[in-house]
Design an enzyme around this catalytic site. Sequence first.
Site, PDB file in Angstrom:
ATOM      1  N   ASP A 133       9.525  10.536   2.660  1.00  0.00           N
ATOM      2  CA  ASP A 133      10.639   9.604   2.796  1.00  0.00           C
ATOM      3  C   ASP A 133      11.919  10.180   2.197  1.00  0.00           C
ATOM      4  OD1 ASP A 133      11.993   7.272   3.497  1.00  0.00           O
ATOM      5  OD2 ASP A 133      11.412   6.212   1.675  1.00  0.00           O
ATOM      6  N   GLN A 244       3.596   5.284  -0.214  1.00  0.00           N
ATOM      7  CA  GLN A 244       4.434   4.792  -1.309  1.00  0.00           C
ATOM      8  C   GLN A 244       3.847   3.473  -1.817  1.00  0.00           C
ATOM      9  OE1 GLN A 244       7.874   5.222   1.358  1.00  0.00           O
ATOM     10  NE2 GLN A 244       9.005   6.111  -0.358  1.00  0.00           N
ATOM     11  N   ARG A 274      20.986   5.623  -9.971  1.00  0.00           N
ATOM     12  CA  ARG A 274      20.982   4.804  -8.763  1.00  0.00           C
ATOM     13  C   ARG A 274      19.617   4.135  -8.683  1.00  0.00           C
ATOM     14  NH1 ARG A 274      18.799   5.469  -3.709  1.00  0.00           N
ATOM     15  NH2 ARG A 274      19.908   4.617  -1.919  1.00  0.00           N
ATOM     16  N   ASP A 276      17.004   2.657  -7.029  1.00  0.00           N
ATOM     17  CA  ASP A 276      16.606   2.608  -5.624  1.00  0.00           C
ATOM     18  C   ASP A 276      15.673   1.440  -5.343  1.00  0.00           C
ATOM     19  OD1 ASP A 276      16.380   4.044  -2.930  1.00  0.00           O
ATOM     20  OD2 ASP A 276      14.286   3.829  -3.517  1.00  0.00           O
ATOM     21  N   GLU A 318      21.068  -0.150  -5.885  1.00  0.00           N
ATOM     22  CA  GLU A 318      20.946   0.101  -4.447  1.00  0.00           C
ATOM     23  C   GLU A 318      20.338  -1.155  -3.834  1.00  0.00           C
ATOM     24  OE1 GLU A 318      19.079   1.313  -0.656  1.00  0.00           O
ATOM     25  OE2 GLU A 318      17.877   1.057  -2.461  1.00  0.00           O
ATOM     26  N   ASP A 388      21.786   7.355   4.677  1.00  0.00           N
ATOM     27  CA  ASP A 388      20.917   6.432   5.395  1.00  0.00           C
ATOM     28  C   ASP A 388      21.487   6.096   6.769  1.00  0.00           C
ATOM     29  OD1 ASP A 388      18.469   5.145   5.318  1.00  0.00           O
ATOM     30  OD2 ASP A 388      18.925   4.103   3.447  1.00  0.00           O
ATOM     31  N   ARG A 512      17.495  10.256  11.021  1.00  0.00           N
ATOM     32  CA  ARG A 512      18.558  10.224  10.012  1.00  0.00           C
ATOM     33  C   ARG A 512      18.930  11.634   9.554  1.00  0.00           C
ATOM     34  NH1 ARG A 512      15.972   6.006   5.869  1.00  0.00           N
ATOM     35  NH2 ARG A 512      14.188   7.334   6.401  1.00  0.00           N
TER      36      ARG A 512
END
Length: 638
Positions: A133, A244, A274, A276, A318, A388, A512
Amino acid sequence: MPAPGFPTLPLAAFTDERDADTFSLRLERYGDDLLASLRAVYGDDLGDLPARLLEVLTRGFRDRPTDLRRLDEARLLRPDWLQGPEMVGYVAYADRFAGTLAGVGERLDYLEGLGVRYFHLMPLLRPREGENDGGYAVADYRAVRPDLGTMDDLAELARGLRGRGISLVLDLVLNHVAREHDWAERARVGEEKYRAYFHIHPDRTLPDLYERTLPEVFPDFAPGNFTWDDGAGGWVWTTFNAYQWDLNWGNPDVWLEFVDLILFLANQGVEVFRLDAIAFLWKRLGTACQNEPEVHHLTRALRAAARIVAPAVAFKAEAIVAPAELMGYLGRGVHHGRVSDMAYHNSLMVQLWSSLASRDTRLFAEALRAFPPKPTNTTWGVYVRCHDDIGWAISDEDAGRAGLGGAAHRHFLSDFYSGEFPGSFARGLVFQHNPQTGDRRISGSAASLAGLEAALEAGDAGRVDDAVRRLLLLHAVILGFGGVPLLYMGDELALLNDHGYADVPDHAADNRWVHRPRMDWELAERVPSEPDTPAGRVNAGLRHLIATRQSLPHLHASVESGPMPSPDHRMLLLRRDHPLGVMVQAYNFSEAEVVLPAWALREVLGAEAVDALTGSRLHLDRPTLRLEGYRALWLMAT
């Protein structure tokens, strides 16, 4: 004296009396806040958690390097350090920017010359091997990806950045770990302590109940929210991907683990974390399991713990959520200004592209008007593009007030930016089409979405000129809005889509990567001598915008930008009421010249104003003001 609720300080852990006093004062200042937040989540009886926490905090404080302690003191004297107009951010993948962390260290002159003061390196902590990811499946938070270097290399890079006044920003994945993380491996072999770190169900009873209200994040390649794991002997909560594993933040041991990790990384020199996927931390049956109130208590407690040991550290949430929910991550009510120091203004990014496609700013103004004010001690992260996809987060309510149908407009934007809409200038790719909801997100570099790729292929100089102007207009808005403008790597060179992503097996399934190209250093070195090329024009224009921004105290993030009534729907007018004077920004979101009635600006600025971007004086006592296509003005009264 120890803060109420904590045991007596272990004074023997401190090297001198001054350190003990500093730690004691901070513990006294933030201790009540910290324990109150924990009690709100875990109940009044915290057991031995305060004692274990004190041990972690003491160790983190003792291990903090001298130069970082000095930075702590400097930040305490200037708590608005993240809000100043000098803060300009740059976001990059280390390997795609310069190969390794040592390679990044060799490119600091470039960042400093661009005006960067905030440098976000995308996920670089050691992920699982294979599909991960984009690095967000972390297998070890205390190690760096081997191909990038070591933790010592990261600390060395942080020192180099700090010496130039640039803050290192790093991702901290909170919601989940890789299936191969030590905690997950130990859970899979039956260690009860670590099984309690996760949500593992023996059958589908609870997962089926949860999934009645859970959305799917990646419906194309990771449908559902639970995965059967043979080793664990159960259904594991996996919001994002099967590899995950969602963490159980209802277990205080998980919270304490992350305090320890934050302090470890802060002591390597990370200045901004950050956070996430923060919206997903708390699970509650019958909900979407996003934005639950416990998330804000948990974050507030993490922030308080960091303030005790490393007050130079800031948190960025985020949270790509609706505006009404977003404010919770900066702090509402009792949490006001005590949760995260910064959050992404995703709506601003969406509205930039929406207005560019429609040549109409009425929806933009309505969306901004509906935003509640943020705490004055916080700031926005504002951006044109990021790593993203773009999800069309446009509410039906905002669309309705602008005279649009929400679903129809979202469909239009997907068609436009995938190039399917007749007359579209964009070259983007559809990402994660969900037939049930009609959701179609978009991948693509800023330059390709703004029309440069198609214009160059057509060999049309006029269309190239429009694309360059669009890119500079978009960046003018984020640089003038107030907050930390985040430049995505390569946008300063107008890099196009990298269609070669599909030739890389690990990237082929995720389009992406089309907007995650490798840095073109040959082009970066050429642009100063090629001012008439698209890259040269964008680079020079962006550098001018950055320098102008950094000279204007009016752009301090404590001041909000608010929309003004616009006589022409192609024009976005923003007002900033700073103590030094009012600033009005005007942006033409069309390629056509707009003749603006001067009274729209004269009522605020008076008869004469100066455009900070050009230094020119505008006489607003005249009937009209002409703005060519994609023109930006930053106006202040003389």
